[in-house]
Design an enzyme around this catalytic site. Structure first.
Site, short mmCIF file in Angstrom:
data_model
loop_
_atom_site.label_atom_id
_atom_site.label_comp_id
_atom_site.label_asym_id
_atom_site.label_seq_id
_atom_site.Cartn_x
_atom_site.Cartn_y
_atom_site.Cartn_z
N GLU A 80 -12.58 3.27 -1.15
CA GLU A 80 -12.18 4.43 -1.95
C GLU A 80 -11.76 4.04 -3.35
O GLU A 80 -12.06 4.76 -4.31
CB GLU A 80 -11.06 5.20 -1.24
CG GLU A 80 -11.58 5.88 0.02
CD GLU A 80 -10.59 6.86 0.63
OE1 GLU A 80 -9.39 6.74 0.34
OE2 GLU A 80 -11.05 7.72 1.41
N VAL A 81 -11.04 2.93 -3.47
CA VAL A 81 -10.63 2.46 -4.80
C VAL A 81 -11.60 1.36 -5.20
O VAL A 81 -11.70 0.31 -4.54
CB VAL A 81 -9.18 1.94 -4.79
CG1 VAL A 81 -8.83 1.35 -6.14
CG2 VAL A 81 -8.21 3.06 -4.43
N ASP B 5 0.85 -1.18 0.00
CA ASP B 5 0.00 0.00 0.00
C ASP B 5 0.89 1.24 0.00
O ASP B 5 1.89 1.31 0.71
CB ASP B 5 -0.92 0.00 1.23
CG ASP B 5 -2.06 1.00 1.10
OD1 ASP B 5 -3.23 0.58 1.02
OD2 ASP B 5 -1.78 2.23 1.08
N HIS C 291 -10.00 -5.29 -3.38
CA HIS C 291 -8.68 -5.52 -2.78
C HIS C 291 -8.85 -5.95 -1.34
O HIS C 291 -9.75 -5.49 -0.65
CB HIS C 291 -7.80 -4.28 -2.89
CG HIS C 291 -8.44 -3.01 -2.39
ND1 HIS C 291 -9.36 -2.31 -3.13
CD2 HIS C 291 -8.29 -2.34 -1.23
CE1 HIS C 291 -9.76 -1.25 -2.44
NE2 HIS C 291 -9.13 -1.24 -1.28
N ASN D 35 -12.83 -3.35 2.39
CA ASN D 35 -13.87 -2.33 2.46
C ASN D 35 -14.77 -2.48 1.24
O ASN D 35 -14.27 -2.57 0.11
CB ASN D 35 -13.23 -0.94 2.49
CG ASN D 35 -12.33 -0.76 3.71
OD1 ASN D 35 -12.66 -1.22 4.79
ND2 ASN D 35 -11.20 -0.12 3.52
N HIS E 123 -6.90 -5.89 2.20
CA HIS E 123 -5.79 -5.29 2.94
C HIS E 123 -5.21 -6.34 3.88
O HIS E 123 -5.95 -6.90 4.71
CB HIS E 123 -6.27 -4.12 3.81
CG HIS E 123 -6.84 -2.95 3.07
ND1 HIS E 123 -6.12 -1.77 2.87
CD2 HIS E 123 -8.05 -2.72 2.51
CE1 HIS E 123 -6.88 -0.89 2.23
NE2 HIS E 123 -8.06 -1.44 2.00
P1 AMP Z 1 -9.92 1.40 0.26
O1 AMP Z 1 -10.29 2.59 1.08
O2 AMP Z 1 -10.20 0.09 0.92
O3 AMP Z 1 -10.48 1.50 -1.14
O4 AMP Z 1 -8.34 1.42 0.16
C1 AMP Z 1 -7.62 1.92 -0.92
C2 AMP Z 1 -6.17 1.77 -0.57
O5 AMP Z 1 -5.41 1.90 -1.75
C3 AMP Z 1 -5.64 2.83 0.42
O6 AMP Z 1 -5.08 2.17 1.55
C4 AMP Z 1 -4.59 3.58 -0.40
O7 AMP Z 1 -3.47 3.98 0.37
C5 AMP Z 1 -4.20 2.54 -1.45
N1 AMP Z 1 -3.69 3.06 -2.71
C6 AMP Z 1 -4.24 4.02 -3.50
N2 AMP Z 1 -3.50 4.23 -4.60
C7 AMP Z 1 -2.46 3.36 -4.52
C8 AMP Z 1 -1.33 3.07 -5.34
N3 AMP Z 1 -1.13 3.72 -6.51
N4 AMP Z 1 -0.46 2.12 -4.94
C9 AMP Z 1 -0.65 1.46 -3.78
N5 AMP Z 1 -1.68 1.68 -2.97
C10 AMP Z 1 -2.58 2.62 -3.32
#
Ligand code: AMP
Ligand code: ZN
Length: 119
Positions: free
Chosen positions: A94-95, A29, A99, A86, A101
């Protein structure tokens, strides 16, 4: 397609890859919430666990087995870790690419979200 994790899977965006196989890529991350914080993703685009289809059972299995391999490579299998995914708005996702974690390398307390706390 501009999905950031699809671009990481295609190696168009740089990341520190921890584990990779035909179906899965796992990378550090970019904003780690603990000493070890790895994201385990399907290489194909799946929006979240809520979007995983019944015919994607092999992918679901590969994701979980990848978690175990990531933990071994990061040497946290014995000390333990937390696995978080999430999902959607209330889950704080957010993404919008599925994924998992993997968070550890230190005690992670009662942390519920990968960003810490419930906020
Ligand atoms: P979520 O809130 O579960 O969608 O988590 C998204 C995660 O993606 C967060 O912990 C961010 O720090 C991580 N993240 C976003 N962009 C990148 C990236 N380019 N490389 C690695 N991790 C990322
Ligand atoms: Zn994607």
């Amino acid at each position: 397609m501009s999905c950031i994790f699809c671009r990481i899977a295609r190696r168009e965006v740089e990341s520190t890859v921890v584990y990779e196989d035909d179906r899965v890529i796992a990378f550090d991350d970019v904003a780690p919430q603990a000493k070890v914080h790895v994201l385990v993703c399907p290489k194909e685009h799946v929006t979240s666990l809520a979007h995983l289809r019944d015919d994607q059972e092999p992918l679901a299995a590969s994701l979980l087995l990848a978690v175990r391999r990531v933990a071994e490579r990061k040497q946290i299998a014995n000390s333990g870790y937390r696995l978080i995914s999430n999902v959607g708005e209330h889950g704080g996702q957010e993404v919008l690419h599925l994924h998992l974690h993997v968070v550890g390398g230190q005690p992670v307390g009662r942390m519920l979200a990968a960003r810490g706390g419930l906020g």
